[in-house]
Design a protein around this motif. Structure first.
Motif, PDB file in Angstrom:
ATOM      1  N   SER A 227     114.082  82.001   3.227  1.00 22.88           N
ATOM      2  CA  SER A 227     113.565  83.205   2.571  1.00 22.88           C
ATOM      3  C   SER A 227     113.003  84.156   3.616  1.00 22.88           C
ATOM      4  N   GLN A 228     113.137  85.437   3.367  1.00 17.48           N
ATOM      5  CA  GLN A 228     112.552  86.432   4.245  1.00 17.48           C
ATOM      6  C   GLN A 228     111.023  86.384   4.109  1.00 17.48           C
ATOM      7  N   PRO A 229     110.301  86.704   5.193  1.00 17.62           N
ATOM      8  CA  PRO A 229     108.826  86.673   5.134  1.00 17.62           C
ATOM      9  C   PRO A 229     108.253  87.526   4.014  1.00 17.62           C
ATOM     10  N   GLU A 230     108.900  88.659   3.728  1.00 21.08           N
ATOM     11  CA  GLU A 230     108.408  89.544   2.669  1.00 21.08           C
ATOM     12  C   GLU A 230     108.437  88.856   1.303  1.00 21.08           C
ATOM     13  N   VAL A 231     109.456  88.042   1.081  1.00 21.75           N
ATOM     14  CA  VAL A 231     109.586  87.323  -0.189  1.00 21.75           C
ATOM     15  C   VAL A 231     108.489  86.281  -0.321  1.00 21.75           C
ATOM     16  N   VAL A 232     108.247  85.544   0.757  1.00 24.20           N
ATOM     17  CA  VAL A 232     107.209  84.513   0.732  1.00 24.20           C
ATOM     18  C   VAL A 232     105.831  85.152   0.559  1.00 24.20           C
ATOM     19  N   ALA A 233     105.588  86.244   1.273  1.00 25.89           N
ATOM     20  CA  ALA A 233     104.305  86.935   1.174  1.00 25.89           C
ATOM     21  C   ALA A 233     104.037  87.408  -0.251  1.00 25.89           C
ATOM     22  N   ALA A 234     105.064  87.978  -0.893  1.00 24.80           N
ATOM     23  CA  ALA A 234     104.900  88.468  -2.257  1.00 24.80           C
ATOM     24  C   ALA A 234     104.571  87.339  -3.219  1.00 24.80           C
ATOM     25  N   VAL A 240      97.921  83.799  -5.538  1.00 25.37           N
ATOM     26  CA  VAL A 240      96.483  84.014  -5.336  1.00 25.37           C
ATOM     27  C   VAL A 240      95.915  84.876  -6.448  1.00 25.37           C
ATOM     28  N   GLU A 241      96.625  85.940  -6.782  1.00 27.18           N
ATOM     29  CA  GLU A 241      96.165  86.845  -7.844  1.00 27.18           C
ATOM     30  C   GLU A 241      96.047  86.114  -9.181  1.00 27.18           C
ATOM     31  N   LYS A 242      96.965  85.186  -9.442  1.00 24.77           N
ATOM     32  CA  LYS A 242      96.948  84.432 -10.699  1.00 24.77           C
ATOM     33  C   LYS A 242      95.893  83.334 -10.706  1.00 24.77           C
ATOM     34  N   GLY A 243      95.428  82.966  -9.510  1.00 24.81           N
ATOM     35  CA  GLY A 243      94.445  81.895  -9.420  1.00 24.81           C
ATOM     36  C   GLY A 243      95.038  80.516  -9.248  1.00 24.81           C
ATOM     37  N   ASP A 244      96.342  80.431  -8.877  1.00 22.22           N
ATOM     38  CA  ASP A 244      96.964  79.127  -8.666  1.00 22.22           C
ATOM     39  C   ASP A 244      96.344  78.426  -7.460  1.00 22.22           C
ATOM     40  N   PHE A 245      96.187  77.121  -7.552  1.00 20.42           N
ATOM     41  CA  PHE A 245      95.733  76.330  -6.406  1.00 20.42           C
ATOM     42  C   PHE A 245      96.927  76.020  -5.517  1.00 20.42           C
ATOM     43  N   HIS A 246      97.861  75.215  -5.990  1.00 18.65           N
ATOM     44  CA  HIS A 246      99.107  74.981  -5.263  1.00 18.65           C
ATOM     45  C   HIS A 246     100.044  76.145  -5.576  1.00 18.65           C
ATOM     46  N   ILE A 247     100.495  76.846  -4.549  1.00 23.72           N
ATOM     47  CA  ILE A 247     101.377  77.992  -4.749  1.00 23.72           C
ATOM     48  C   ILE A 247     102.774  77.628  -4.259  1.00 23.72           C
ATOM     49  N   THR A 248     103.720  77.585  -5.177  1.00 21.05           N
ATOM     50  CA  THR A 248     105.133  77.364  -4.856  1.00 21.05           C
ATOM     51  C   THR A 248     105.930  78.457  -5.552  1.00 21.05           C
ATOM     52  N   TYR A 249     107.168  78.691  -5.080  1.00 19.20           N
ATOM     53  CA  TYR A 249     107.862  79.869  -5.586  1.00 19.20           C
ATOM     54  C   TYR A 249     109.366  79.690  -5.740  1.00 19.20           C
ATOM     55  N   ASP A 250     109.901  78.512  -5.447  1.00 15.01           N
ATOM     56  CA  ASP A 250     111.333  78.308  -5.641  1.00 15.01           C
ATOM     57  C   ASP A 250     111.568  76.923  -6.233  1.00 15.01           C
ATOM     58  N   PHE A 251     112.809  76.653  -6.574  1.00 13.46           N
ATOM     59  CA  PHE A 251     113.139  75.427  -7.294  1.00 13.46           C
ATOM     60  C   PHE A 251     112.702  74.176  -6.518  1.00 13.46           C
ATOM     61  N   ILE A 252     113.028  74.134  -5.230  1.00 11.83           N
ATOM     62  CA  ILE A 252     112.722  72.955  -4.425  1.00 11.83           C
ATOM     63  C   ILE A 252     111.212  72.721  -4.352  1.00 11.83           C
ATOM     64  N   SER A 253     110.457  73.770  -4.010  1.00 11.89           N
ATOM     65  CA  SER A 253     109.013  73.582  -3.858  1.00 11.89           C
ATOM     66  C   SER A 253     108.341  73.300  -5.202  1.00 11.89           C
ATOM     67  N   HIS A 254     108.831  73.935  -6.304  1.00 17.77           N
ATOM     68  CA  HIS A 254     108.294  73.623  -7.633  1.00 17.77           C
ATOM     69  C   HIS A 254     108.502  72.145  -7.956  1.00 17.77           C
ATOM     70  N   THR A 255     109.681  71.637  -7.623  1.00 18.13           N
ATOM     71  CA  THR A 255     110.005  70.247  -7.949  1.00 18.13           C
ATOM     72  C   THR A 255     109.134  69.280  -7.160  1.00 18.13           C
ATOM     73  N   PHE A 256     108.979  69.533  -5.860  1.00 23.21           N
ATOM     74  CA  PHE A 256     108.129  68.647  -5.068  1.00 23.21           C
ATOM     75  C   PHE A 256     106.662  68.761  -5.488  1.00 23.21           C
ATOM     76  N   ARG A 257     106.224  69.960  -5.835  1.00 28.32           N
ATOM     77  CA  ARG A 257     104.835  70.127  -6.292  1.00 28.32           C
ATOM     78  C   ARG A 257     104.576  69.293  -7.540  1.00 28.32           C
ATOM     79  N   ALA A 258     105.453  69.424  -8.519  1.00 34.47           N
ATOM     80  CA  ALA A 258     105.263  68.708  -9.772  1.00 34.47           C
ATOM     81  C   ALA A 258     105.334  67.192  -9.580  1.00 34.47           C
ATOM     82  N   SER A 259     106.160  66.759  -8.624  1.00 34.06           N
ATOM     83  CA  SER A 259     106.370  65.325  -8.417  1.00 34.06           C
ATOM     84  C   SER A 259     105.292  64.668  -7.574  1.00 34.06           C
ATOM     85  N   THR A 260     104.538  65.472  -6.801  1.00 30.99           N
ATOM     86  CA  THR A 260     103.614  64.867  -5.835  1.00 30.99           C
ATOM     87  C   THR A 260     102.193  65.412  -5.925  1.00 30.99           C
ATOM     88  N   ARG A 261     101.855  66.204  -6.934  1.00 29.47           N
ATOM     89  CA  ARG A 261     100.550  66.864  -6.918  1.00 29.47           C
ATOM     90  C   ARG A 261      99.385  65.953  -7.288  1.00 29.47           C
TER      91      ARG A 261
END
Length: 312
Positions: A227-234, A240-261
């Motif tokens: 991903s381009q840095p601009e995409v990750v930054a956004a 942060v604005e939503k108040g999420d603790f673990h911040i993930t943004y794509d399929f792979i990271s969402h899956t690992f977050r849910a499986s290991t949090r």
């Protein structure tokens, strides 16, 4: 999140971004400036900082915004404290409202090739470079009664790891451990803690990383488009604005977050369950394929080790 809870707004707040001269840090600094924040970027290289500050200035929304750059290395407590001191001065000495910890570096390699000096340096570049600024900033926030934000940047490799990342992943796991502890502890002070787990970021650091990355690791990652840095930054700022603790943004990271949090505060209970089910089925299959690729590389690897005098 509680329904209707007001989102955090960076406008008018002082945000310090470490690693702000390139990649994710610079993209985040530009985005914060566009959102009306006062932005201080911190990095070692003065020349790159000067160039980066011009880009941040181009995103200015009002003449009242304070946009400055500071040349410090934050992998020591002394330098981290000096950086925060300098950044606070234009704001009447007040500590920042938010600290975004984007500084860091990846040095892939095989474990048996590492020396004590190299492994210590890897921890400085992944863990201490975030821990020291967080320590300094949190002490200031508590002393001054500032209910601020501290945002760590780990990696999807802070959820799992594989061949080639033994020098790097331990520091990213450690950053996660620190964030987990502080998220709980800082409830005492009203300080919010967030941690982002980006995948591959197509930054200058990634280009340098690939120059030393083992062939087997490159092979496993060959389908990763990044991903381009601009995409990750956004996505980081959105979390942060939503108040999420673990911040993930794509399929792979969402899956690992849910499986290991574990017991970490969740972002969306329903979607986390969906991703958890996907992970239960898909991740073991993915890991099987990764291990198969590693074993297929064994002969070539031993040839490499012999060329380095590390095996007979």
């Amino acid at each position: 999140m509680v329904f209707g809870k007001k989102k955090w707004d960076p406008a008018g707040k002082h945000c310090v971004v470490t690693g702000g001269s390139a990649g994710l840090g610079l993209s985040l600094a530009i985005l914060l400036a566009k959102r009306g924040a006062h932005v201080s970027i911190v990095a070692r290289n003065q020349e790159r900082l000067d160039k980066a500050l011009k880009e941040v200035e181009a995103a200015r929304q009002s003449p009242e915004q304070v946009l400055l750059a500071y040349s410090y290395g934050v992998d020591s407590a002394k330098e981290a404290e000096a950086a925060l001191d300098a950044a606070a001065q234009p704001h009447d000495g007040r500590c920042p409202d938010a600290l975004f910890l984007c500084a860091g570096k990846s040095r892939p390699g095989f474990w048996i090739e590492q020396t004590e000096a190299q492994l210590r340096e890897c921890m400085e570049e992944t863990y201490w470079v975030q821990a020291w600024p967080a320590l300094t900033a949190s002490k200031r926030m508590v002393a001054e009664g500032v209910k601020g934000k501290i945002v760590f940047v780990s990696s999807v490799l802070g959820y799992f790891s594989m061949v080639g990342y033994s020098p790097y992943s331990p520091g990213k796991f450690a950053v996660r451990g620190l964030a987990e502890a502080l998220q709980s502890e800082f409830l005492l002070y009203g300080i919010d803690v967030h941690i982002c787990f980006p995948g591959t970021i197509l930054s200058p650091g990634y280009i340098e990383e690939n120059k030393v990355k083992p062939k087997v690791t490159l092979k496993i990652e060959e389908t990763d488009v990044g991903s381009q840095p601009e995409v990750v930054a956004a996505n980081l700022l959105k979390g942060v604005e939503k108040g999420d603790f673990h911040i993930t943004y794509d399929f792979i990271s969402h899956t690992f977050r849910a499986s290991t949090r574990g017991s970490s505060p969740g972002n969306s209970s329903f979607m986390s369950q969906i991703y958890n089910v996907i992970g239960l089925i898909g991740l073991p299959l993915w890991r099987r394929d990764v291990d198969k690729e590693v074993l297929n590389h064994r002969h070539e690897h031993y040839e490499y080790l012999r060329s380095r005098g590390l095996a007979q």
